[in-house]
Design a protein around this motif. Structure first.
Motif, PDB file in Angstrom:
ATOM      1  N   LYS A  30      -1.742  -0.680   8.455  1.00  0.00           N
ATOM      2  CA  LYS A  30      -2.609  -0.188   7.376  1.00  0.00           C
ATOM      3  C   LYS A  30      -3.627  -1.251   6.967  1.00  0.00           C
ATOM      4  O   LYS A  30      -4.809  -0.943   6.741  1.00  0.00           O
ATOM      5  CB  LYS A  30      -1.763   0.234   6.171  1.00  0.00           C
ATOM      6  CG  LYS A  30      -1.006   1.531   6.379  1.00  0.00           C
ATOM      7  CD  LYS A  30      -0.280   1.986   5.130  1.00  0.00           C
ATOM      8  CE  LYS A  30       0.926   1.145   4.821  1.00  0.00           C
ATOM      9  NZ  LYS A  30       1.726   1.696   3.698  1.00  0.00           N
ATOM     10  N   ARG A  64       0.519   5.348   6.900  1.00  0.00           N
ATOM     11  CA  ARG A  64      -0.554   4.916   7.791  1.00  0.00           C
ATOM     12  C   ARG A  64      -1.465   6.089   8.153  1.00  0.00           C
ATOM     13  O   ARG A  64      -2.695   5.951   8.170  1.00  0.00           O
ATOM     14  CB  ARG A  64       0.063   4.303   9.048  1.00  0.00           C
ATOM     15  CG  ARG A  64      -0.954   3.849  10.086  1.00  0.00           C
ATOM     16  CD  ARG A  64      -0.238   3.286  11.296  1.00  0.00           C
ATOM     17  NE  ARG A  64       0.642   4.281  11.885  1.00  0.00           N
ATOM     18  CZ  ARG A  64       1.828   4.011  12.440  1.00  0.00           C
ATOM     19  NH1 ARG A  64       2.269   2.782  12.455  1.00  0.00           N
ATOM     20  NH2 ARG A  64       2.556   4.977  12.969  1.00  0.00           N
ATOM     21  N   CYS A 119     -10.034   7.227   5.793  1.00  0.00           N
ATOM     22  CA  CYS A 119     -11.206   6.597   6.412  1.00  0.00           C
ATOM     23  C   CYS A 119     -12.086   7.640   7.109  1.00  0.00           C
ATOM     24  O   CYS A 119     -13.324   7.588   7.010  1.00  0.00           O
ATOM     25  CB  CYS A 119     -10.758   5.540   7.423  1.00  0.00           C
ATOM     26  SG  CYS A 119      -9.933   4.099   6.708  1.00  0.00           S
ATOM     27  N   LEU A 140      -7.738  -0.899   7.475  1.00  0.00           N
ATOM     28  CA  LEU A 140      -8.643  -0.980   6.327  1.00  0.00           C
ATOM     29  C   LEU A 140      -9.689  -2.080   6.519  1.00  0.00           C
ATOM     30  O   LEU A 140     -10.881  -1.890   6.224  1.00  0.00           O
ATOM     31  CB  LEU A 140      -7.845  -1.219   5.044  1.00  0.00           C
ATOM     32  CG  LEU A 140      -7.092  -0.016   4.487  1.00  0.00           C
ATOM     33  CD1 LEU A 140      -6.169  -0.443   3.345  1.00  0.00           C
ATOM     34  CD2 LEU A 140      -8.071   1.050   3.995  1.00  0.00           C
ATOM     35  N   ILE A 161       0.866  -1.191   0.000  1.00  0.00           N
ATOM     36  CA  ILE A 161       0.000   0.000   0.000  1.00  0.00           C
ATOM     37  C   ILE A 161       0.899   1.236   0.000  1.00  0.00           C
ATOM     38  O   ILE A 161       1.533   1.544   1.011  1.00  0.00           O
ATOM     39  CB  ILE A 161      -0.912   0.019   1.240  1.00  0.00           C
ATOM     40  CG1 ILE A 161      -1.756  -1.264   1.282  1.00  0.00           C
ATOM     41  CG2 ILE A 161      -1.822   1.251   1.232  1.00  0.00           C
ATOM     42  CD1 ILE A 161      -2.542  -1.447   2.569  1.00  0.00           C
ATOM     43  N   MET A 183      -9.957   1.554  -2.672  1.00  0.00           N
ATOM     44  CA  MET A 183      -8.653   2.177  -2.910  1.00  0.00           C
ATOM     45  C   MET A 183      -8.564   2.736  -4.332  1.00  0.00           C
ATOM     46  O   MET A 183      -8.005   3.807  -4.562  1.00  0.00           O
ATOM     47  CB  MET A 183      -7.546   1.158  -2.682  1.00  0.00           C
ATOM     48  CG  MET A 183      -7.408   0.687  -1.239  1.00  0.00           C
ATOM     49  SD  MET A 183      -6.783   1.957  -0.124  1.00  0.00           S
ATOM     50  CE  MET A 183      -5.056   1.960  -0.578  1.00  0.00           C
ATOM     51  N   ASP A 208      -2.107   8.670   6.404  1.00  0.00           N
ATOM     52  CA  ASP A 208      -2.936   9.018   5.245  1.00  0.00           C
ATOM     53  C   ASP A 208      -4.136   8.078   5.121  1.00  0.00           C
ATOM     54  O   ASP A 208      -5.242   8.506   4.768  1.00  0.00           O
ATOM     55  CB  ASP A 208      -2.105   8.966   3.959  1.00  0.00           C
ATOM     56  CG  ASP A 208      -1.050  10.058   3.905  1.00  0.00           C
ATOM     57  OD1 ASP A 208      -1.271  11.121   4.516  1.00  0.00           O
ATOM     58  OD2 ASP A 208      -0.007   9.848   3.260  1.00  0.00           O
ATOM     59  N   ILE A 209      -3.912   6.786   5.391  1.00  0.00           N
ATOM     60  CA  ILE A 209      -5.008   5.808   5.329  1.00  0.00           C
ATOM     61  C   ILE A 209      -6.047   6.110   6.409  1.00  0.00           C
ATOM     62  O   ILE A 209      -7.259   6.051   6.164  1.00  0.00           O
ATOM     63  CB  ILE A 209      -4.457   4.378   5.480  1.00  0.00           C
ATOM     64  CG1 ILE A 209      -3.527   4.041   4.312  1.00  0.00           C
ATOM     65  CG2 ILE A 209      -5.590   3.374   5.571  1.00  0.00           C
ATOM     66  CD1 ILE A 209      -4.182   4.080   2.944  1.00  0.00           C
ATOM     67  N   TYR A 224       0.976   4.316   0.586  1.00  0.00           N
ATOM     68  CA  TYR A 224       0.596   5.529   1.313  1.00  0.00           C
ATOM     69  C   TYR A 224       0.904   5.334   2.792  1.00  0.00           C
ATOM     70  O   TYR A 224       0.930   4.197   3.296  1.00  0.00           O
ATOM     71  CB  TYR A 224      -0.888   5.855   1.125  1.00  0.00           C
ATOM     72  CG  TYR A 224      -1.211   6.341  -0.265  1.00  0.00           C
ATOM     73  CD1 TYR A 224      -1.123   7.685  -0.592  1.00  0.00           C
ATOM     74  CD2 TYR A 224      -1.582   5.436  -1.258  1.00  0.00           C
ATOM     75  CE1 TYR A 224      -1.397   8.129  -1.878  1.00  0.00           C
ATOM     76  CE2 TYR A 224      -1.855   5.869  -2.544  1.00  0.00           C
ATOM     77  CZ  TYR A 224      -1.750   7.223  -2.852  1.00  0.00           C
ATOM     78  OH  TYR A 224      -2.020   7.652  -4.128  1.00  0.00           O
TER      79      TYR A 224
END
Length: 447
Positions: A345, A16, A23, A349, A12, A374, A18-19, A14
């Motif tokens: 991450k 953590r 969300c 998710l 992934i 995503m 940013d994730i 990006y």
């Protein structure tokens, strides 16, 4: 240089944070749940940082004896059994963190293929894999890159190069005894670019797939047949007129040598005047002229060869120096940080999509939902690793009520139909907090 056609991988790309922000901006959490979700992610990250720190300590404890850059000495040298166990623990931990970091194991066939093909650096290379007691290689980002390569003078050719965005190598060399038997010259051991018996780890970026052989410390390089012809043909062409110009001096020198052995019949066949042989000066002048001419030519050709070799070494140095990310023990530090990020991450998710989904989801549906999400939110395609986070969430078990009779519950479970189920957000925060609080159980033990 342009990079495209990236194959789908589980990584992934990006951060953590940013994730988590993605969300939160999705709009499916209430204001109260938003704060709780942040706290859940915060303590989850702390837990995984602690968890991977234990892996790092295992590596530090067992890699020290293999580290070629170490500046500490052990109180006692390990025996053979301990030595082998320590090597196994380092290799096991290396494989563990690379898999958790969503890197892909590189097959030996790809490495073998690299030895026979060239991408950007035109070198003839040889790597002796028999020198290795252990060899492991992982990569991430199998991409295709279009670049321009200089051919002749100002002419450039556009080429498509297969590229690894990240590549990691772990190499354990055999001991001194092996290299002592292998090298006939006793001084050869001192000239090695590595220390026998040590374990080397390398972390590089943007390496052409068919140039990965340049990353090995025991690589031997030489000119290709094309370069040898370009080097040798002009040398032969320059030598012929030189020999023709110095031919009278060569004949005079040969005749002087034959005169010493009283071979007068052979001297006559060389058509050299006798009075020249009676006077020593012409012979000395001929000898000196020949030595200067041939010596100058040989020196010029040697310099051409050295210049070519220096250019080769510069190409290799540019590849290794400017694309190096870490070496040896620092490689493990970098990879553990990446693995820690990836694990968090993935769990974030999975938990978020199960928490906010209006319908129950089985693993296959959940995997597709995350991949589509995503793609929709970030415009990227990933091959999400659904099994890893599901297993991890099943293993994270804690108590919602802190009393001895309260059973431990997992973050995730399955119903009879195979659908995934996660506990509510506030309970999930309590469970992960309980796990964190009980990481050590020293308080209350009898002295």
């Amino acid at each position: 240089m342009m990079t495209d056609n990236k194959k789908l991988e589980a990584y992934i790309p990006y951060r953590r944070s940013d994730i988590i922000e993605l969300c939160l901006k999705d709009g499916k959490l209430s204001r109260e749940d938003t704060q709780t979700f942040k706290e859940f992610c915060q303590i989850l990250s702390a837990f995984y940082h602690f968890r991977f720190h234990k892996t790092l300590e295992i590596i530090k404890e067992n890699y020290a004896v293999f580290n070629p850059n170490t500046d500490v000495e052990p109180l006692e040298e390990p025996n053979l059994d301990q030595y082998n166990q320590m090597q196994s623990k380092v290799v096991e931990a290396f494989n563990h963190i690379l898999e958790r970091a969503n890197y892909v194991r590189l097959s030996k066939s790809i490495v073998d293929k690299a030895l026979g093909q060239k991408s950007l650096i035109n070198l003839q290379t040889h790597v002796d894999f028999n020198d290795f007691d252990q060899f492991l290689c992982y990569y991430r980002g199998d991409t295709t890159t279009t670049t321009k390569v200089k051919k002749f003078f100002f002419w450039e050719e556009e080429r498509t190069i297969e590229m690894f965005e990240r590549i990691v190598l772990l190499i354990k060399f055999k001991g001194k005894g092996y290299f002592r038997r292998k090298e006939s010259n006793p001084k050869a051991l001192e000239e090695l670019k590595f220390t026998p018996g040590k374990m080397y780890a390398y972390f590089y970026k943007n390496i052409p797939k068919f140039d990965i052989d340049l990353l090995f410390p025991n690589i031997k390089t030489s000119m290709t047949w094309k370069d040898r012809l370009l080097f040798g043909v002009p040398a032969v062409g320059a030598a012929i007129p030189l020999i023709l110009r110095t031919l009278p001096n060569i004949l005079l020198l040969i005749a002087a040598i034959l005169l010493v052995f009283n071979a007068r019949d052979l001297i006559q066949t060389l058509n050299v005047e006798q009075d020249q042989l009676q006077d020593i000066m012409p012979v000395l002048v001929a000898t000196l002229s020949l030595a200067i001419a041939l010596g100058g030519f040989a020196f010029k050709q040697y310099n051409n060869y050295k210049s070519k070799k220096i250019q080769f070494q510069k190409d290799v140095t540019d590849t290794l120096f400017f694309k190096n990310l870490a070496n040896n023990d620092s490689v493990f530090q970098r990879l553990i940080d990446i693995a820690e990020e990836e694990e968090c991450k993935e769990i974030i998710l999975v938990y978020y999509h199960l928490l906010t989904s209006p319908n129950p989801l089985n693993p296959e549906q959940l995997d597709a939902k995350i991949e589509n999400w995503m793609q929709e939110k970030l415009g990227i395609g990933i091959n999400f690793d659904i099994n890893g986070p599901l297993n991890n969430m099943q293993e994270i078990r804690g108590k919602i009520e802190d009393n001895a009779n309260e059973p431990e519950v997992p973050l995730l479970s399955y119903n009879q139909q195979g659908y995934c189920h996660v506990i509510p957000l506030k309970q999930a925060r309590i469970v992960i907090d309980w796990v964190w609080d009980n990481a050590f159980q020293y308080n209350g033990k009898a002295l």
